[in-house]
Design an enzyme around this catalytic site. Structure first.
Site, PDB file in Angstrom:
ATOM      1  N   ASP A 102     -22.169   2.440  29.286  1.00  0.00           N
ATOM      2  CA  ASP A 102     -21.710   1.169  29.855  1.00  0.00           C
ATOM      3  C   ASP A 102     -22.490   0.926  31.153  1.00  0.00           C
ATOM      4  OD1 ASP A 102     -20.246  -1.123  30.151  1.00  0.00           O
ATOM      5  OD2 ASP A 102     -18.673  -0.128  31.317  1.00  0.00           O
TER       6      ASP A 102
ATOM      7  N   ASP B 244     -29.574 -10.925  30.298  1.00  0.00           N
ATOM      8  CA  ASP B 244     -30.109 -10.645  28.958  1.00  0.00           C
ATOM      9  C   ASP B 244     -31.347  -9.766  29.034  1.00  0.00           C
ATOM     10  OD1 ASP B 244     -28.093 -12.154  27.918  1.00  0.00           O
ATOM     11  OD2 ASP B 244     -29.342 -13.943  27.562  1.00  0.00           O
TER      12      ASP B 244
ATOM     13  N   ASN C 134     -24.451 -10.281  36.393  1.00  0.00           N
ATOM     14  CA  ASN C 134     -24.603 -11.617  35.808  1.00  0.00           C
ATOM     15  C   ASN C 134     -24.249 -12.699  36.826  1.00  0.00           C
ATOM     16  OD1 ASN C 134     -25.628 -11.160  33.277  1.00  0.00           O
ATOM     17  ND2 ASN C 134     -23.631 -10.845  32.327  1.00  0.00           N
TER      18      ASN C 134
ATOM     19  N   GLU D  84     -21.978  -5.199  27.367  1.00  0.00           N
ATOM     20  CA  GLU D  84     -22.909  -4.375  28.128  1.00  0.00           C
ATOM     21  C   GLU D  84     -22.785  -2.900  27.719  1.00  0.00           C
ATOM     22  OE1 GLU D  84     -19.119  -4.649  30.594  1.00  0.00           O
ATOM     23  OE2 GLU D  84     -20.332  -5.932  29.310  1.00  0.00           O
TER      24      GLU D  84
END
Length: 937
Positions: free
Chosen positions: A809, A826, A817, A853
């Site tokens: 993770d 991305d 983000n 993620e």
């Protein structure tokens, strides 16, 4: 407990009725197996070894168990013993067993006790072994469990306390994980066990299986009793036959011994009588001089009287011995099965009971009568010969009973001394049964001759020396033989007519010699005659009892039958060839395999020299794509052929289904260039059928020579199916032309199907790739992750190998983000995915995007230590990317938290436990500060 053989427990949600139906089917199979074994002919024949092997094989098949065996106890005394070695295959397996106490079953102790394997069947190897022994002194707990638990069901044999002591010496070397033992009870005693040994994943034995094995143990006990009973009966029959065969010889021996003894006794008696006469003469002389010698001879007279008394006593004893001998002779004559009579001077002086019973007289009625009175009048002329002192011959005559009836008899006489004179001992035997048997034999011979002459087969019987001894009229007519040929005594001369009529006489005479070299051999053959007839022959040895006295040959004219069978065989081969190709088209998508098999089978069917499939190119040149050719002729495979005479005007006729069949290219009127082209390929006769592509089916045209497609669609000319005959000219038959037409249609279907399959396969591969790949990171998606984890879980459960899972993770990715935007997020995910792909390079390893993620790594055949190493490598390389993350509380760069879990999968467990363990480890890593890994075992 109702799911043996390690069945998946997730099937518990099946409807109750379906489970009941499954149980009912298993019970039916087991019941049918028990009935079949109970009716087995091997048990009825007393073949104990074969019976045990049949039982173990059936149990292994029904219950799907790798090892099934039967063991018997040794070293236990019992009052009631089974016969040692009553079936040779058991050897020392039967032994002394313990005596039951009261009515309760007694379990044998362990001191000096062992069990021995009579038969062990291994299912996969399909083999039987025996002889293994297990001593109770080495395995006391196991033997105690056998004595106390009926049956003994052990699900985990390696760790169970009842069987753990067998682990090192027996269970592990044989790969046994579970076993089920059922006792064999006989006469109230446990004499052995039936053992089921499972290999592989541990097995939970069901109540149904325990009951079935108990029934099998009972069947083994019944088999032991049945084999014992059969053996006892066989021994009784042998003993009875032995007594019958020995009785007659012993009787004759006793008669001769007693006769000799009587003769010696009579001689001694004569001597004693002569001696007594001498003594009496001396006594008379003593009496004459008695008065003169009173005083002087008193003592001598007393001595003489004493000697006389002794002689009288000796004479009395001799008379008693004579009477005893006569009584013994009478007993012997009564014990024989024949009628015995003693004749003195032509008259009967003594007879036995068999004589009176046979002739219907009382013994007093026959004494003193002449022998001729007991013979039929027409046979009385032989009486002087029978009563003659020097006659010892055997005569067949007809005897006369008291009631006037007659019967055929066999008479033998022999002269012996009896009571100081020479008498004739005569034996009479009733041979009525033998006479009737001879009459039946004559009738059978007559019936056999009539049968031989009425059959349609030619039959001849030949002696072991090769001389013809018997034959029927059909044999003479079939081979056109004369009586002179049949009377030839020599074998080679007697069979010379075969050489004149057979196409291959040497082969037939060689077989004849082989049969005479092996008298027991049987055989058959098919003979081809020069006049075109086909004769089937069969031979077998002629036996008289157990002795081979000759050989019988049978001949049958099957010319018409052979012709009809040949025609039928050709049609059947054609249908099988077409059906086989249709099956290959349905079952296989390998076009090359279909075409190669087609040309090879067509060449074999047509018996021609070359069969090819020729494919056109856009410029109407072409290539031989498949070929079957005889070794002595030119191979054309993969050769690009350009036929100078083939132009556009040839295309349309072939598209309309034109077929070319030339019996001889030299006489077919072909253009010179086409004829030269075929000569270069060594072709003499040619058969060409077009392969039309793009139509669903083809039908015969009205002229019988063209193939037209259904509808108005014009077919494409894909290629040609061609048969070349190179060794000479050949007239192609309609059945051969029809065969190539049908096969050309099937080839077109196969080509069309292969083309469609290639397109479909490409589309499916692309769809499969799109369905399994995450579009952003180009690693496996969650769907592929679930499928692959399930597949590897089941595979490694069977192999019992480790499986590891890593969940990753990205730390504080939401803050990333929010700060840098989704496009940057991305790109970050793509970079992390690339690092993961670089860290796992083994083909079985899988990298997948697990969530937004989150990523997952599946590592088959990897233990906890290896998985921790991979996880640490991933963590460090992601940090090495140095992707800025100013909002992260952990580091100024992007980092990973990782959870690692490892296990050895089991079939009855779920892979979700592994995912839960890895997820828990990931949670611990996040709780302990992130940018680290934790391992959960």
């Amino acid at each position: 407990m109702f799911f043996p053989d390690g069945e998946d427990m997730t099937h518990h949600h099946q409807p109750v009725e379906q489970q009941k139906q499954l149980l009912k089917q298993r019970l039916n199979l087991q019941t049918q197996a028990l009935v079949t074994l109970a009716r087995s002919q091997t048990i009825d024949r007393g073949n104990f070894k074969a019976a045990l092997q049949e039982i173990t094989e059936v149990v292994a098949d029904i219950l799907n168990v790798e090892r099934v065996s039967v063991w018997l106890y040794q070293g236990i005394a019992v009052a009631q013993r089974l016969p040692l070695g009553f079936f040779p295959q058991v050897n020392e397996a039967f032994f002394e067993r313990g005596t039951p106490s009261g009515t309760a079953r007694q379990v044998p102790g362990t001191e000096g006790i062992r069990i021995k394997c009579l038969d062990l069947y291994e299912h996969n190897l399909r083999c039987h072994t025996s002889g293994t022994e297990l001593a109770a002194g080495n395995y006391p707990v196991y033997f105690q469990a056998l004595a106390s638990e009926c049956p003994l069901a052990v699900h985990d044999a390696q760790t169970d306390s009842r069987s753990q002591e067998l682990s090192e010496s027996y269970l592990r070397p044989n790969g046994i994980t579970s076993f089920l033992d059922a006792p064999i009870w006989l006469n109230g005693q446990m004499v052995g066990i039936v053992c089921l040994e499972h290999i592989g994943v541990q097995r939970q034995w069901t109540l149904i299986e325990e009951n079935f094995v108990t029934a099998i143990a009972t069947l083994v006990a019944l088999t032991i009793e049945a084999c014992d009973h059969i053996l006892t009966q066989k021994q009784m029959r042998q003993h009875h036959q032995f007594l019958v065969s020995e009785y007659h010889d012993d009787l004759e021996r006793l008669v001769e011994e007693r006769t000799a003894e009587l003769t010696r006794t009579n001689e001694k008696l004569q001597k004693e009588i002569q001696r007594r006469s001498t003594v009496e003469a001396q006594l008379r002389n003593y009496q004459q001089h008695l008065e003169e010698l009173v005083e002087e001879g008193t003592r001598e007279i007393i001595q003489t009287n004493e000697q006389l008394q002794r002689e009288i006593l000796s004479h009395q004893r001799a008379q008693e011995a004579l009477q005893e001998s006569e009584e013994q002779f009478r007993c012997l004559s009564e014990a024989t099965f024949e009628a015995i009579l003693i004749i003195d001077q032509g008259n009967l002086c003594q007879v036995n009971t068999n004589f009176t019973q046979l002739f219907g007289y009382e013994s007093g009625e026959v004494i003193g009568r002449n022998l001729g009175e007991f013979l039929a009048p027409e046979y009385r002329s032989c009486v002087p010969q029978l009563t003659a002192s020097n006659s010892e011959q055997m005569y067949e005559t007809c005897c006369l009973k008291k009631d006037g009836s007659t019967f055929p008899a066999e008479i033998r006489s022999k002269a012996i001394p009896y009571q100081g004179r020479l008498v004739k001992v005569t034996a009479i035997r009733d041979i009525t049964a033998q006479s009737q048997a001879q009459e039946e034999l004559k009738k059978s011979v007559s019936l056999l001759n009539a049968t031989l002459n009425s059959t349609t087969d030619g039959i001849v019987a030949v002696s072991t020396a090769g001389k013809i001894v018997s034959f029927n009229q059909k044999f003479v007519e079939m081979w056109g033989l004369s009586q002179d040929v049949l009377r030839v005594p020599e074998k080679q001369e007697g069979f010379k007519f075969f050489q004149e009529q057979l196409k291959e006489p040497e082969r037939f005479l060689e077989k004849v010699n082989q049969f005479y070299a092996q008298p027991n051999a049987e055989g058959d053959d098919v003979l081809e005659l020069k006049d075109g007839r086909i004769i089937e022959c069969f031979t077998q040895p002629q036996r008289s009892g157990f002795q081979i006295i000759g050989r019988v040959w049978s001949f049958r004219d099957v010319t018409e039958k052979a012709k009809a069978e040949n025609t039928l065989r050709q049609h059947l081969q054609q249908e099988l060839l077409i059906a086989g190709m249709c099956d290959r088209i349905r079952q296989s998508l390998n076009l090359g395999e279909i075409l190669n098999t087609t040309v090879e089978e067509v060449r074999q069917f047509l018996r021609t020299d070359r069969v090819i499939i020729y494919r056109f190119e856009p410029d109407w040149s072409g290539t031989v794509v498949v070929e079957s050719v005889a070794p002595e002729y030119l191979a054309t495979l993969d050769i690009v052929i350009h036929d100078p005479c083939f132009g556009a005007d040839q295309i349309v006729p072939y598209q309309q289904g034109r077929i070319q069949a030339f019996a001889d290219i030299c006489a077919a009127g072909l253009t010179p260039c086409y004829a030269d082209f075929l000569r270069q390929l060594q072709v003499r006769a040619n058969l060409v059928v077009p392969i039309l592509y793009g139509v669903s089916s083809q039908k015969r045209g009205g002229d019988g020579e063209r193939l037209r497609p259904e509808g108005d669609k014009e077919p494409a000319l894909w290629g040609l199916l061609i048969a070349h005959h190179c060794s000479g000219s050949r007239q192609w038959q309609p059945i051969e032309i029809d065969l190539l037409k049908s096969l050309a249609t099937q080839v077109a279907i196969a080509i069309q199907q292969s083309s469609l399959f290639e397109q479909l396969e490409a589309a499916n591969q692309e769809l499969q790739r799109l369905a399994s790949i995450d579009g952003l990171t180009q690693v496996a998606n969650r769907r592929r992750f679930d499928e692959y984890l399930h597949e590897e879980w089941r595979r490694l459960a069977r192999e019992q190998s480790p499986l590891s899972l890593i969940l990753c993770d990205i730390d504080y990715f939401k803050l990333y983000n929010d700060n840098y935007g989704h496009l940057a997020g991305d790109f970050c995910l793509q970079q992390v995915a690339a690092v993961l792909r670089q860290c796992v390079r083994r083909p079985p390893d899988l990298v997948a995007r697990y969530g937004g993620e989150e990523f997952a790594l599946i590592l088959p055949n990897t233990d906890a230590r290896g998985a921790a190493f991979v996880a640490e490598t991933v963590r460090q390389r992601v940090r090495g990317l140095r992707i800025p993350h100013v909002k992260s509380p952990v580091s100024q760069y992007v980092t990973l938290s990782l959870g690692v879990a490892s296990t050895i999968p089991r079939l009855y467990a779920s892979s979700q436990k592994l995912i839960g363990a890895a997820d828990e480890a990931l949670y611990q890593a996040k709780a302990e500060g992130r940018d680290c890994l934790r391992h959960q075992r």
